[in-house]
Design a protein around this motif. Sequence first.
Motif, mmCIF file in Angstrom:
data_model
loop_
_atom_site.group_PDB
_atom_site.id
_atom_site.type_symbol
_atom_site.label_atom_id
_atom_site.label_comp_id
_atom_site.label_asym_id
_atom_site.label_seq_id
_atom_site.Cartn_x
_atom_site.Cartn_y
_atom_site.Cartn_z
ATOM 1 N N PRO A 186 0.985 -1.142 -0.173
ATOM 2 C CA PRO A 186 -0.042 -0.066 -0.009
ATOM 3 C C PRO A 186 0.807 1.280 -0.060
ATOM 4 O O PRO A 186 0.441 2.232 -0.185
ATOM 5 C CB PRO A 186 -0.597 -0.300 1.260
ATOM 6 C CG PRO A 186 -0.843 -1.455 1.697
ATOM 7 C CD PRO A 186 0.621 -2.237 1.036
ATOM 8 N N SER A 187 1.970 1.144 0.377
ATOM 9 C CA SER A 187 2.959 2.194 0.428
ATOM 10 C C SER A 187 3.431 2.894 -0.938
ATOM 11 O O SER A 187 3.797 3.878 -0.969
ATOM 12 C CB SER A 187 4.311 2.135 1.435
ATOM 13 O OG SER A 187 4.743 0.957 0.946
ATOM 14 N N VAL A 188 3.307 1.998 -1.863
ATOM 15 C CA VAL A 188 3.758 2.480 -3.212
ATOM 16 C C VAL A 188 2.359 3.310 -3.930
ATOM 17 O O VAL A 188 1.314 2.750 -3.778
ATOM 18 C CB VAL A 188 4.031 1.067 -3.983
ATOM 19 C CG1 VAL A 188 4.173 1.717 -5.260
ATOM 20 C CG2 VAL A 188 5.393 0.455 -3.618
ATOM 21 N N ILE A 189 2.813 4.581 -4.419
ATOM 22 C CA ILE A 189 1.851 5.199 -5.199
ATOM 23 C C ILE A 189 1.591 4.925 -6.367
ATOM 24 O O ILE A 189 2.384 4.742 -7.421
ATOM 25 C CB ILE A 189 2.177 6.802 -4.982
ATOM 26 C CG1 ILE A 189 2.607 7.102 -3.649
ATOM 27 C CG2 ILE A 189 1.213 7.463 -5.669
ATOM 28 C CD1 ILE A 189 3.180 8.479 -3.383
ATOM 29 N N ASP A 190 0.292 4.267 -6.670
ATOM 30 C CA ASP A 190 -0.132 3.857 -8.070
ATOM 31 C C ASP A 190 0.158 4.841 -9.259
ATOM 32 O O ASP A 190 0.528 4.615 -10.107
ATOM 33 C CB ASP A 190 -1.418 3.192 -7.973
ATOM 34 C CG ASP A 190 -1.572 1.763 -7.511
ATOM 35 O OD1 ASP A 190 -0.521 1.006 -7.208
ATOM 36 O OD2 ASP A 190 -2.730 1.165 -7.098
ATOM 37 N N ASN A 191 -0.429 5.739 -8.884
ATOM 38 C CA ASN A 191 -0.551 6.830 -9.956
ATOM 39 C C ASN A 191 0.843 7.729 -9.826
ATOM 40 O O ASN A 191 0.997 8.498 -9.271
ATOM 41 C CB ASN A 191 -1.681 7.784 -9.594
ATOM 42 C CG ASN A 191 -1.753 8.865 -10.999
ATOM 43 O OD1 ASN A 191 -1.461 8.503 -11.998
ATOM 44 N ND2 ASN A 191 -2.226 10.002 -10.628
ATOM 45 N N SER A 192 1.988 6.959 -10.490
ATOM 46 C CA SER A 192 3.181 7.505 -10.396
ATOM 47 C C SER A 192 4.073 6.913 -11.442
ATOM 48 O O SER A 192 3.595 6.057 -12.150
ATOM 49 C CB SER A 192 3.884 7.145 -8.993
ATOM 50 O OG SER A 192 3.771 5.648 -8.873
ATOM 51 N N LEU A 193 5.141 7.572 -11.730
ATOM 52 C CA LEU A 193 6.133 7.191 -12.839
ATOM 53 C C LEU A 193 7.171 6.544 -12.289
ATOM 54 O O LEU A 193 7.961 6.876 -11.414
ATOM 55 C CB LEU A 193 6.464 8.369 -13.515
ATOM 56 C CG LEU A 193 7.200 8.180 -15.006
ATOM 57 C CD1 LEU A 193 6.543 7.495 -15.976
ATOM 58 C CD2 LEU A 193 7.698 9.557 -15.382
ATOM 59 N N ALA A 194 7.613 5.360 -12.966
ATOM 60 C CA ALA A 194 8.975 4.602 -12.550
ATOM 61 C C ALA A 194 9.893 4.834 -13.707
ATOM 62 O O ALA A 194 9.480 4.572 -14.759
ATOM 63 C CB ALA A 194 8.481 2.986 -12.255
ATOM 64 N N VAL A 195 11.064 4.911 -13.384
ATOM 65 C CA VAL A 195 12.141 5.050 -14.305
ATOM 66 C C VAL A 195 13.308 3.880 -14.214
ATOM 67 O O VAL A 195 13.332 3.841 -12.893
ATOM 68 C CB VAL A 195 12.572 6.492 -14.363
ATOM 69 C CG1 VAL A 195 11.745 7.561 -14.843
ATOM 70 C CG2 VAL A 195 13.377 7.041 -13.271
ATOM 71 N N ASP A 196 13.917 3.704 -14.991
ATOM 72 C CA ASP A 196 14.911 2.886 -14.984
ATOM 73 C C ASP A 196 15.845 2.722 -16.040
ATOM 74 O O ASP A 196 15.388 3.157 -17.276
ATOM 75 C CB ASP A 196 14.415 1.299 -14.673
ATOM 76 C CG ASP A 196 15.697 0.315 -13.930
ATOM 77 O OD1 ASP A 196 16.419 1.144 -13.454
ATOM 78 O OD2 ASP A 196 15.564 -0.737 -13.914
ATOM 79 N N ALA A 197 17.071 2.375 -16.076
ATOM 80 C CA ALA A 197 18.258 2.431 -17.146
ATOM 81 C C ALA A 197 18.661 0.831 -17.315
ATOM 82 O O ALA A 197 18.642 0.171 -16.190
ATOM 83 C CB ALA A 197 19.005 3.348 -17.163
ATOM 84 N N ALA A 198 19.121 0.520 -18.385
ATOM 85 C CA ALA A 198 19.875 -0.835 -18.380
ATOM 86 C C ALA A 198 20.896 -0.367 -19.266
ATOM 87 O O ALA A 198 21.019 0.449 -20.320
ATOM 88 C CB ALA A 198 19.015 -1.879 -19.155
ATOM 89 N N CYS A 199 22.239 -1.165 -19.083
ATOM 90 C CA CYS A 199 23.476 -1.052 -19.630
ATOM 91 C C CYS A 199 23.983 -2.229 -20.029
ATOM 92 O O CYS A 199 24.397 -3.183 -19.032
ATOM 93 C CB CYS A 199 24.417 0.006 -19.037
ATOM 94 S SG CYS A 199 25.483 0.677 -19.990
ATOM 95 N N SER A 200 24.465 -2.531 -21.438
ATOM 96 C CA SER A 200 25.110 -3.882 -21.728
ATOM 97 C C SER A 200 26.660 -3.317 -21.440
ATOM 98 O O SER A 200 27.170 -3.053 -22.317
ATOM 99 C CB SER A 200 24.816 -4.443 -22.655
ATOM 100 O OG SER A 200 23.391 -4.660 -23.020
ATOM 101 N N GLY A 201 27.166 -3.713 -20.362
ATOM 102 C CA GLY A 201 28.752 -3.371 -20.163
ATOM 103 C C GLY A 201 28.565 -2.237 -19.458
ATOM 104 O O GLY A 201 27.655 -1.449 -19.474
ATOM 105 N N ASN A 202 29.769 -1.605 -18.883
ATOM 106 C CA ASN A 202 29.735 -0.356 -18.382
ATOM 107 C C ASN A 202 31.053 0.597 -18.454
ATOM 108 O O ASN A 202 31.956 0.060 -17.703
ATOM 109 C CB ASN A 202 29.774 -0.700 -16.583
ATOM 110 C CG ASN A 202 29.001 0.613 -15.935
ATOM 111 O OD1 ASN A 202 28.269 1.665 -16.737
ATOM 112 N ND2 ASN A 202 29.191 0.850 -14.813
ATOM 113 N N PRO A 203 31.208 1.096 -19.491
ATOM 114 C CA PRO A 203 30.263 1.632 -20.362
ATOM 115 C C PRO A 203 29.866 0.640 -21.322
ATOM 116 O O PRO A 203 30.584 -0.425 -21.518
ATOM 117 C CB PRO A 203 30.614 3.093 -20.970
ATOM 118 C CG PRO A 203 32.194 2.893 -20.946
ATOM 119 C CD PRO A 203 32.543 1.875 -19.829
ATOM 120 N N GLY A 204 28.581 1.018 -22.107
ATOM 121 C CA GLY A 204 28.006 0.182 -23.193
ATOM 122 C C GLY A 204 26.777 0.635 -23.472
ATOM 123 O O GLY A 204 26.571 1.736 -23.384
#
Length: 209
Positions: free
Chosen positions: A75-93
């Motif tokens: 319940p603590s997570v706000i449903d009407n919200s935006l989730a962001v994330d990134a992915a990287c194949s290697g670092n850098p990549g």
Amino acid sequence: MAKQKFYVVWEGVTPGVYTSWTDCQLQIKGYEGAKYKSFDTREEAERALSASPYAYIGKNAKKKNEKISSDLLPPSVIDNSLAVDAACSGNPGPMEYRGVHIASRQEIFHFGPMKGTNNIGEFLAIVHGLALLKQKGFDMPIYSDSVNAISWVRQKKCKTKLPRNEETEALFQLIERAERWLSTNTYTTRILKWETKEWGEIPADFGRK
């Protein structure tokens, strides 16, 4: 009469749910690393599309599938919200990032791939979300699972150690644009830390761990 099947394409030309094997094949044929699976109902397929493909394919599929189908966000997570994330194949990549609306699991924006690092992607994803929400006049928080990115945004500075050269020049121009936006704009959007250990992977996760 054959039973209707629904085909989920997580990674292909155009990810989504398809109602014929032919349409599914068009999305995955010749696409390196394509991820797809058939389901018996549209509801099941839509739920699968919003989750990581590794919950349904691979050696841990059954275990993870059971968890996803039974677990709800706290319940603590706000449903009407935006989730962001990134992915990287290697670092850098090759780096990419995206924003996903938590309640609907709809992808709101996606950028990349472009050579970079995961931290840069997380930083740019938050700023992209801030700018978009302000432009659209939406009042909702942004969740990120990156402590570094949240800190960089609050400091209005991307403190990457990635060398700036011909190969990364385009990325650094995006970084500078994001930093300028932070320096010249005010916003009321809350930036919240996604607690992965308690809640599982953030809904914007690319499922490549």
